[in-house]
Scaffold this active site. Structure first.
Site: not given
Ligand code: 8IG
Length: 282
Positions: A45, A77, A103, A203
């Protein structure tokens, strides 16, 4: 046994996942005309724009056509796998395999799918893999958009990509040599310990505090299983996280997926340039 050519061959426990990776590598060699790739990059990402900056795209292959790779879950996508020709500063040419997406464990397609890209990279000849991701940060000074080198990890998924009595040393998962090399591009790069949670939910503040007590600086939902599989294949691993948000409870505002996407988009050009410069040296 399911033939290794079947679309869901990896789901059959009797299938050897390394044979499927070998077939995937043969498909990539045939489709690209590049017999051997030297390194691989997995774009997480926020990192997608890097593909255009790395070098000259020699071939672009729809990922779902490669044996063992999953069909896109959302129509339209589809991700691509690129073969990119990189010219190093010393004039040497390197071939990079760029995996445009991954994945995730939370997709429920099994751990073999999660690490298939890394195993395929190894089967194409790669000796190093750069794993990138977007994640949450535990340090208030790491604003959204900060890239951080992964120094070590906590695998909190309660699973492993390795099957049977496969004992792999993990005392140096994230190569110190590659981290030093990244710092020749940007000496200010911080490093930290990345904790992988299974997701897909973020979380709770208590879980983020727990991760901090355990030694985590970053929380995310990818990378550690791929890094373990990569070490098992003998690849050197460079891990780079993009902090796209402060982890839950660290800042006053709740997490929003849209903000996470926006932070990635805003930081995209800068971190892509960083990644391209690093890839030229690997
Ligand atoms: I972008 O704050 C992203 N991916 N576990 N926690 C977790 N995964 C994430 C986060 C996050 N931000």
């Amino acid at each position: 046994m399911t033939t290794t050519h079947a679309p869901d061959a990896l789901d059959d426990p009797a299938t050897d996942p390394f044979l499927v990776a070998q077939e995937a590598a043969e498909h990539i060699a045939a489709a690209s005309g590049v017999d051997r790739h030297d390194l691989a990059l997995v774009l997480g990402s926020g990192w997608g724009a890097a593909a255009d900056l790395l070098g000259e795209t020699v071939a672009e292959i729809p990922s779902h056509e490669i044996p063992g790779f999953s069909r896109p879950t959302v129509a339209g996508h589809g991700s691509t796998t690129r073969s990119i020709r990189i010219e190093r500063p010393d004039g040497q040419v390197r071939h990079a395999l760029v995996l445009g997406s991954r994945t995730h464990l939370y997709e429920g397609r099994g751990v073999r799918r999660v690490v298939h890209g890394v195993r395929t990279a190894a089967a194409t000849g790669a000796e190093a893999v750069v794993l990138t991701n977007g994640c949450g940060g535990l340090h208030p000074s790491w604003k959204a958009g900060t890239p951080v080198l992964i120094r070590d990890h906590l695998n909190l998924t309660a699973t492993s990509p390795l099957e049977g009595a496969t004992f792999v040393d993990l005392s140096d998962v994230y190569s110190a040599r590659l981290r030093d090399l990244a710092r020749t591009v940007d000496a200010t790069l911080a490093d930290g310990v990345y904790a992988q949670f299974p997701g897909p939910h973020y979380e709770t503040p208590a879980e983020v505090r727990m991760a901090g007590v355990l030694g985590a600086d970053l929380v995310g939902m990818s990378t550690t299983l791929e890094a373990i599989a990569a070490r098992h294949c003998g690849l050197d691993v460079l891990g780079i996280s993009l902090v796209t948000n402060l982890a839950a409870g660290i800042s006053a505002t709740p997490l929003s997926h849209d903000e996470v996407i926006e932070a990635g988009r805003a930081a995209g050009p800068r971190i892509s340039a960083l990644l391209a410069s690093i890839a030229r040296l690997v």
